[in-house]
Design a protein around this motif. Structure first.
Motif, short mmCIF file in Angstrom:
data_model
loop_
_atom_site.label_atom_id
_atom_site.label_comp_id
_atom_site.label_asym_id
_atom_site.label_seq_id
_atom_site.Cartn_x
_atom_site.Cartn_y
_atom_site.Cartn_z
N GLU A 146 0.80 -1.15 -0.04
CA GLU A 146 0.03 0.00 0.07
C GLU A 146 0.94 1.16 0.11
OE1 GLU A 146 -3.37 2.43 -0.07
OE2 GLU A 146 -3.14 -0.03 -0.50
N VAL A 147 2.11 1.06 0.92
CA VAL A 147 2.86 2.32 0.82
C VAL A 147 3.92 2.59 -0.45
CG1 VAL A 147 5.03 3.16 1.62
CG2 VAL A 147 3.24 2.32 3.40
N GLU A 148 3.90 1.40 -1.23
CA GLU A 148 4.56 1.46 -2.57
C GLU A 148 3.60 2.12 -3.55
OE1 GLU A 148 6.78 -1.55 -5.79
OE2 GLU A 148 5.58 -2.46 -4.17
N LYS A 149 2.30 1.83 -3.31
CA LYS A 149 1.23 2.32 -4.40
C LYS A 149 1.30 3.95 -3.96
CE LYS A 149 -3.20 1.07 -4.37
NZ LYS A 149 -4.05 0.12 -3.86
N ARG A 150 1.02 4.21 -2.75
CA ARG A 150 0.77 5.68 -2.55
C ARG A 150 1.87 6.79 -2.75
NH1 ARG A 150 -3.51 6.74 2.41
NH2 ARG A 150 -4.61 4.67 2.36
N LEU A 151 3.12 5.96 -2.66
CA LEU A 151 4.37 7.06 -2.92
C LEU A 151 4.61 6.78 -4.34
CD1 LEU A 151 6.61 5.97 0.08
CD2 LEU A 151 5.05 7.80 -0.11
N ALA A 152 3.88 6.06 -5.09
CA ALA A 152 4.20 6.04 -6.65
C ALA A 152 5.52 5.49 -6.76
CB ALA A 152 3.62 7.15 -7.44
N VAL A 153 6.26 4.64 -6.17
CA VAL A 153 7.65 4.17 -6.22
C VAL A 153 7.83 3.65 -7.59
CG1 VAL A 153 9.41 2.50 -5.49
CG2 VAL A 153 7.82 3.60 -3.90
N ARG A 154 6.82 3.10 -8.22
CA ARG A 154 7.08 2.66 -9.55
C ARG A 154 7.49 3.79 -10.84
NH1 ARG A 154 4.92 -2.97 -9.74
NH2 ARG A 154 5.69 -3.77 -7.86
N GLU A 155 7.00 4.89 -10.24
CA GLU A 155 7.15 6.05 -11.19
C GLU A 155 8.53 6.72 -11.13
OE1 GLU A 155 3.76 8.69 -10.96
OE2 GLU A 155 2.17 7.01 -10.77
N LEU A 156 9.31 6.24 -10.13
CA LEU A 156 10.71 6.70 -10.09
C LEU A 156 11.63 6.71 -11.38
CD1 LEU A 156 11.63 6.04 -6.38
CD2 LEU A 156 10.87 8.20 -7.30
N GLY A 157 11.22 5.68 -12.33
CA GLY A 157 11.77 5.72 -13.55
C GLY A 157 12.48 4.13 -13.73
N ALA A 158 12.66 3.81 -14.85
CA ALA A 158 13.26 2.35 -15.04
C ALA A 158 14.84 2.31 -14.67
CB ALA A 158 13.09 2.13 -16.50
N ALA A 159 15.53 3.48 -14.49
CA ALA A 159 16.93 3.31 -14.26
C ALA A 159 17.45 3.38 -12.66
CB ALA A 159 17.66 4.75 -14.71
N THR A 160 16.09 3.43 -12.02
CA THR A 160 16.34 3.46 -10.17
C THR A 160 15.73 2.04 -9.80
OG1 THR A 160 15.85 5.94 -10.40
CG2 THR A 160 15.71 4.77 -8.22
N LEU A 161 16.76 1.67 -9.26
CA LEU A 161 16.31 0.07 -8.56
C LEU A 161 15.61 0.59 -7.42
CD1 LEU A 161 19.61 -1.84 -9.15
CD2 LEU A 161 17.38 -2.18 -10.17
N THR A 162 14.48 -0.19 -7.19
CA THR A 162 13.64 0.13 -5.73
C THR A 162 13.27 -1.12 -5.00
OG1 THR A 162 11.61 0.46 -6.88
CG2 THR A 162 12.82 2.43 -6.49
N HIS A 163 13.03 -0.88 -3.78
CA HIS A 163 12.40 -1.99 -3.05
C HIS A 163 11.80 -1.29 -1.64
CE1 HIS A 163 11.81 -5.88 -1.16
NE2 HIS A 163 12.40 -5.35 0.14
N VAL A 164 10.36 -1.85 -1.58
CA VAL A 164 9.68 -1.37 -0.57
C VAL A 164 9.56 -2.38 0.43
CG1 VAL A 164 7.64 -0.24 0.19
CG2 VAL A 164 8.47 0.22 -1.92
#
Length: 200
Positions: A146-164
């Motif tokens: 839910e936090v991932e969705k609300r922070l729009a983490v996926r929109e940080l860009g393909a070049a940025t590796l992310t994990h919630v």
């Protein structure tokens, strides 16, 4: 900033044991950044006061067997007037840790703005981001998904590796797997960067 060793890293997939990875912990005030830092350092919950500037600690994280990795962690204050200073700490960092209070849903929009601002700053583009959805021990805390969705983490860009990662500074839950993922993302980025340099 303390990061010149990165240039000397060997081409092998492991990092020499003496090298500390530079990691900066940011997030809104009262998200629990300092409590998380001291939970990692002292393996216990430490009630902290708001950070006026920064705290820095060397944290050793075991990675299975006898291996371990050392993180030089900078925890920077999250009050609104301090946020413009984040960029001076995150320049040339190996990884960003963004802490949110998952039990305070009404501040997630503000957190989202700050997360996108810091990760899209020119110096930070492509720097791996670990989002810690802290305070999972509290009733009503939002899940990592839910936090991932609300922070729009996926929109940080393909070049940025992310994990919630859901976590709790009170009992330490989720911190070890979160840091392991951050380490994996940092290694992946370093390998890709070396491969890119070879191709030039």
């Amino acid at each position: 900033m303390g990061n010149h060793l990165t240039e000397m890293a060997p081409t092998a997939s492991f990092l020499p044991h003496f090298q500390a990875l530079h990691v900066v912990v940011v997030g809104l005030d009262s998200a629990g950044k300092t409590s998380l830092l001291y939970r990692l350092k002292f393996k216990e919950f430490v009630q902290s006061v708001p950070t006026k500037g920064f705290n820095t600690e060397k944290i050793r994280v075991p990675l299975g067997g006898s291996r371990g990795i050392t993180f030089q962690v900078w925890d920077v204050g999250g009050q609104e007037k301090l946020r413009p200073l984040w960029r001076s700490y995150t320049r040339r960092t190996d990884g960003l840790v963004f802490v949110v209070d998952a039990a305070e849903a009404e501040r997630l929009e503000e957190a989202k703005v700050e997360l996108h601002r810091i990760s899209r700053a020119s110096d930070n583009q492509g720097v791996p981001v670990l989002v810690l959805a802290n305070k999972q021990d509290q009733p009503g805390a939002l899940s990592a998904a839910e936090v991932e969705k609300r922070l729009a983490v996926r929109e940080l860009g393909a070049a940025t590796l992310t994990h919630v990662q859901g976590c709790s500074a009170v009992d330490g839950l989720g911190l070890q797997p979160g840091l392991e993922r951050l380490y994996e993302m940092i290694l992946k980025r370093k390998k890709a960067s070396r491969a890119g340099k070879k191709r030039r």
